[in-house]
Design an enzyme around this catalytic site. Sequence first.
Site, PDB file in Angstrom:
ATOM      1  N   ARG A   1      -4.691   1.619  -0.006  1.00 27.59           N
ATOM      2  CA  ARG A   1      -4.707   1.994  -1.476  1.00 27.59           C
ATOM      3  C   ARG A   1      -5.522   1.474  -1.531  1.00 27.59           C
ATOM      4  O   ARG A   1      -6.018   0.252  -1.373  1.00 27.59           O
ATOM      5  CB  ARG A   1      -3.259   1.431  -2.036  1.00 27.59           C
ATOM      6  CG  ARG A   1      -2.665   1.622  -3.249  1.00 27.59           C
ATOM      7  CD  ARG A   1      -1.449   1.261  -3.655  1.00 27.59           C
ATOM      8  NE  ARG A   1      -0.994   1.330  -4.633  1.00 27.59           N
ATOM      9  CZ  ARG A   1       0.424   1.369  -5.481  1.00 27.59           C
ATOM     10  NH1 ARG A   1       0.979  -0.294  -4.727  1.00 27.59           N
ATOM     11  NH2 ARG A   1       0.776   1.165  -6.050  1.00 27.59           N
TER      12      ARG A   1
ATOM     13  N   TYR B   1      -2.676   6.255  -0.776  1.00 27.52           N
ATOM     14  CA  TYR B   1      -1.663   6.457  -1.260  1.00 27.52           C
ATOM     15  C   TYR B   1      -2.100   7.554  -3.100  1.00 27.52           C
ATOM     16  O   TYR B   1      -1.315   8.003  -3.487  1.00 27.52           O
ATOM     17  CB  TYR B   1      -1.791   4.690  -1.695  1.00 27.52           C
ATOM     18  CG  TYR B   1      -0.464   4.387  -3.313  1.00 27.52           C
ATOM     19  CD1 TYR B   1       0.675   4.428  -2.761  1.00 27.52           C
ATOM     20  CD2 TYR B   1      -0.872   4.557  -4.246  1.00 27.52           C
ATOM     21  CE1 TYR B   1       2.123   4.848  -3.500  1.00 27.52           C
ATOM     22  CE2 TYR B   1      -0.031   4.722  -5.573  1.00 27.52           C
ATOM     23  CZ  TYR B   1       2.015   4.540  -4.464  1.00 27.52           C
ATOM     24  OH  TYR B   1       2.332   4.142  -5.491  1.00 27.52           O
TER      25      TYR B   1
ATOM     26  N   HIS C   1       2.190  -4.204   9.426  1.00 27.83           N
ATOM     27  CA  HIS C   1       0.843  -4.773   8.643  1.00 27.83           C
ATOM     28  C   HIS C   1       0.093  -5.735   9.766  1.00 27.83           C
ATOM     29  O   HIS C   1      -1.405  -5.668   9.244  1.00 27.83           O
ATOM     30  CB  HIS C   1       1.570  -5.733   7.718  1.00 27.83           C
ATOM     31  CG  HIS C   1       2.616  -5.308   6.200  1.00 27.83           C
ATOM     32  ND1 HIS C   1       2.798  -4.479   5.817  1.00 27.83           N
ATOM     33  CD2 HIS C   1       3.671  -6.446   5.989  1.00 27.83           C
ATOM     34  CE1 HIS C   1       3.232  -4.442   4.703  1.00 27.83           C
ATOM     35  NE2 HIS C   1       3.773  -5.036   5.048  1.00 27.83           N
TER      36      HIS C   1
ATOM     37  N   SER D   1       0.861  -1.144  -0.414  1.00 26.56           N
ATOM     38  CA  SER D   1      -0.165   0.256   0.307  1.00 26.56           C
ATOM     39  C   SER D   1       1.064   1.283   0.387  1.00 26.56           C
ATOM     40  O   SER D   1       0.263   2.357  -0.212  1.00 26.56           O
ATOM     41  CB  SER D   1      -1.170  -0.565   1.123  1.00 26.56           C
ATOM     42  OG  SER D   1      -1.190  -1.405   1.042  1.00 26.56           O
TER      43      SER D   1
ATOM     44  N   SER E   1       0.826  -5.562  -7.493  1.00 27.15           N
ATOM     45  CA  SER E   1       1.580  -5.027  -7.027  1.00 27.15           C
ATOM     46  C   SER E   1       1.867  -6.033  -6.346  1.00 27.15           C
ATOM     47  O   SER E   1       2.852  -6.684  -6.494  1.00 27.15           O
ATOM     48  CB  SER E   1       0.906  -3.545  -6.275  1.00 27.15           C
ATOM     49  OG  SER E   1       2.771  -3.712  -5.608  1.00 27.15           O
TER      50      SER E   1
ATOM     51  N   THR F   1       3.892   1.123   1.774  1.00 30.74           N
ATOM     52  CA  THR F   1       4.327   1.509   3.329  1.00 30.74           C
ATOM     53  C   THR F   1       6.469   1.880   2.964  1.00 30.74           C
ATOM     54  O   THR F   1       6.444   2.182   4.123  1.00 30.74           O
ATOM     55  CB  THR F   1       5.120  -0.020   3.186  1.00 30.74           C
ATOM     56  OG1 THR F   1       3.748  -0.344   3.561  1.00 30.74           O
ATOM     57  CG2 THR F   1       5.694  -0.504   4.473  1.00 30.74           C
ATOM     58  N   THR F   2       7.097   1.552   1.684  1.00 33.17           N
ATOM     59  CA  THR F   2       7.956   1.866   1.460  1.00 33.17           C
ATOM     60  C   THR F   2       8.584   3.608   1.499  1.00 33.17           C
ATOM     61  O   THR F   2       9.476   4.314   2.021  1.00 33.17           O
ATOM     62  CB  THR F   2       8.714   1.150   0.189  1.00 33.17           C
ATOM     63  OG1 THR F   2       8.398   0.074   0.398  1.00 33.17           O
ATOM     64  CG2 THR F   2      10.393   1.846  -0.060  1.00 33.17           C
ATOM     65  N   TRP F   3       7.715   4.189   0.504  1.00 31.65           N
ATOM     66  CA  TRP F   3       6.991   5.188   0.329  1.00 31.65           C
ATOM     67  C   TRP F   3       6.766   5.713   1.851  1.00 31.65           C
ATOM     68  O   TRP F   3       7.691   7.284   2.635  1.00 31.65           O
ATOM     69  CB  TRP F   3       6.592   5.944  -0.328  1.00 31.65           C
ATOM     70  CG  TRP F   3       5.970   7.160  -0.784  1.00 31.65           C
ATOM     71  CD1 TRP F   3       7.500   8.138  -0.675  1.00 31.65           C
ATOM     72  CD2 TRP F   3       4.761   7.777  -1.625  1.00 31.65           C
ATOM     73  NE1 TRP F   3       6.539   9.390  -1.266  1.00 31.65           N
ATOM     74  CE2 TRP F   3       5.452   8.536  -1.828  1.00 31.65           C
ATOM     75  CE3 TRP F   3       3.942   7.362  -1.741  1.00 31.65           C
ATOM     76  CZ2 TRP F   3       4.156   9.646  -2.938  1.00 31.65           C
ATOM     77  CZ3 TRP F   3       2.777   8.032  -2.179  1.00 31.65           C
ATOM     78  CH2 TRP F   3       3.200   9.237  -2.480  1.00 31.65           C
TER      79      TRP F   3
HETATM   80  N1  LIG Z   1       8.586   6.212  -3.301  1.00 35.54           N
HETATM   81  C1  LIG Z   1       7.466   5.837  -3.935  1.00 35.54           C
HETATM   82  N2  LIG Z   1       6.627   6.232  -4.172  1.00 35.54           N
HETATM   83  C2  LIG Z   1       5.900   5.621  -4.911  1.00 35.54           C
HETATM   84  N3  LIG Z   1       4.946   4.337  -4.732  1.00 35.54           N
HETATM   85  C3  LIG Z   1       5.779   3.994  -4.536  1.00 35.54           C
HETATM   86  C4  LIG Z   1       7.482   4.329  -3.373  1.00 35.54           C
HETATM   87  N4  LIG Z   1       8.185   3.317  -3.345  1.00 35.54           N
HETATM   88  C5  LIG Z   1       7.731   2.372  -3.738  1.00 35.54           C
HETATM   89  N5  LIG Z   1       6.265   2.956  -3.672  1.00 35.54           N
HETATM   90  C6  LIG Z   1       5.717   1.812  -4.609  1.00 35.54           C
HETATM   91  O1  LIG Z   1       4.925   0.559  -3.287  1.00 35.54           O
HETATM   92  C7  LIG Z   1       4.600  -0.528  -3.333  1.00 35.54           C
HETATM   93  C8  LIG Z   1       5.264  -1.732  -2.391  1.00 35.54           C
HETATM   94  O2  LIG Z   1       4.407  -1.428  -1.538  1.00 35.54           O
HETATM   95  P1  LIG Z   1       5.569  -1.116  -0.041  1.00 35.54           P
HETATM   96  O3  LIG Z   1       6.264  -0.707  -0.227  1.00 35.54           O
HETATM   97  O4  LIG Z   1       3.990  -1.341   0.507  1.00 35.54           O
HETATM   98  O5  LIG Z   1       5.471  -2.451  -0.202  1.00 35.54           O
HETATM   99  S1  LIG Z   1       5.859  -3.286   1.393  1.00 35.54           S
HETATM  100  O6  LIG Z   1       4.179  -4.262   1.676  1.00 35.54           O
HETATM  101  O7  LIG Z   1       6.614  -3.251   1.986  1.00 35.54           O
HETATM  102  O8  LIG Z   1       6.419  -5.242   1.581  1.00 35.54           O
HETATM  103  C9  LIG Z   1       5.363  -0.578  -5.311  1.00 35.54           C
HETATM  104  O9  LIG Z   1       4.252  -0.419  -6.332  1.00 35.54           O
HETATM  105  P2  LIG Z   1       3.702  -0.924  -7.556  1.00 35.54           P
HETATM  106  O10 LIG Z   1       4.642  -0.239  -8.222  1.00 35.54           O
HETATM  107  O11 LIG Z   1       1.708  -0.210  -8.109  1.00 35.54           O
HETATM  108  O12 LIG Z   1       3.703  -2.376  -7.326  1.00 35.54           O
HETATM  109  C10 LIG Z   1       6.291   0.349  -5.394  1.00 35.54           C
HETATM  110  O13 LIG Z   1       6.650   0.220  -6.136  1.00 35.54           O
END
Ligand SMILES: Nc1ncnc2c1ncn2[C@@H]1O[C@H](COP(=O)(O)OS(=O)(=O)O)[C@@H](OP(=O)(O)O)[C@H]1O
Length: 335
Positions: A169, A235, A147, A80, A177, A82-84
């Site tokens: 999201r 998101y 989570h 959703s 994803s 998380t990394t961002w």
């Molecule tokens: N900086 C930034 N900005 C916007 N979006 C980003 C960013 N970093 C990661 N992503 C997108 O976030 C999706 C990964 O989700 P998570 O980070 O929640 O993954 S996890 O739950 O930690 O495994 C994954 O989405 P999808 O591209 O749709 O697969 C990532 O590309």
Amino acid sequence: MEKLSDENTLVPKYLQEYDISEECKELLTTLPSEKGWITKHLYQYQGFWFAPKGLQGALSCQKHFQALDTDILLVTSPKSGTTWLKALSFALINRNKYPNIHSNSNHPLLTTNPHNLVPFWETGLYYNKDFVPDLKTISPPRIFSTHLSYESLPKSVKDSTCKVVYLCRDPKDVFVSFWHFINKLKTKSSETLSLEEAFESFCRGVCPFGPFWEHVLGYWKKSLESSKKVMFLKYEEMKMKPYFYLKEIAKFLECPFSQEEESKGVVDGILNLCSFDKLSNLEVNKTEKVSFNVENKYFFRLGQIGDWKNHLTTEMIEHINSITKQKLANHGLSF
Ligand SMILES: Nc1ncnc2c1ncn2[C@@H]1O[C@H](COP(=O)(O)OS(=O)(=O)O)[C@@H](OP(=O)(O)O)[C@H]1O
């Protein structure tokens, strides 16, 4: 529990099925189970589905985590954003420690993946069955992520005044994803998870940390009840108005940007540093692995809204939209 096979050795540690505590093993035998997405099985505990190691981490953190009023907890359903959110929150609360964000070549985000700066509980800090981390030495504000559903959070989180930031999201993008991510994790020797099979189980709620809708609803209700405790973000909204939402997060965490910071471009600096393009192109995020042994690059795919249009059939879209409507519309939530 099954024997460690060659195949298991290639699966990231946090998804391996061996090396589970006796307590968790016993519990697993009593829980409903279903076929897993990457582990052999998922188990339903407190209404949500867990891989065995994830459940062990959840139990350990429920038992041992002691919240401080100054703690910040970032919560998401997997995939959703998380990394961002981790990157933004880390840069936000450490902005005085690493000033001149535009030109600071020493910023930790330039050399460390956000997952290693803001650790997960269940797949990170609490994943080892023989080890309880000592978190008392971390200087405040401590920042963690999980989570876990609201229901499953450690009691001390609910009893304290620590802050919870929840990011969700559109489930269609979450699903797409997630499916891509799982297939990247799957080893060459194991068969891939078909989109159709994954979709069917996602819609039934059976996926790691699912059901998605109940997860979102738990935090949504809490944010309505207690807006100082839980901040609820989407998101899609953050992608459209990142400047506005980063300022909102700063206010919620009681570290608002000053006029001077805004005019010096601090907000823009953080947003640029944490943007998909910036983070995904860093050497560290192209070549290294996070502490729980997943390639950093797997956390960056497209970072866009609406990729579901390229993967789901009209029938699938109608089906998942109807679930979302049926489960969330009465509560004033939509995607
Ligand atoms: N900086 C930034 N900005 C916007 N979006 C980003 C960013 N970093 C990661 N992503 C997108 O976030 C999706 C990964 O989700 P998570 O980070 O929640 O993954 S996890 O739950 O930690 O495994 C994954 O989405 P999808 O591209 O749709 O697969 C990532 O590309």
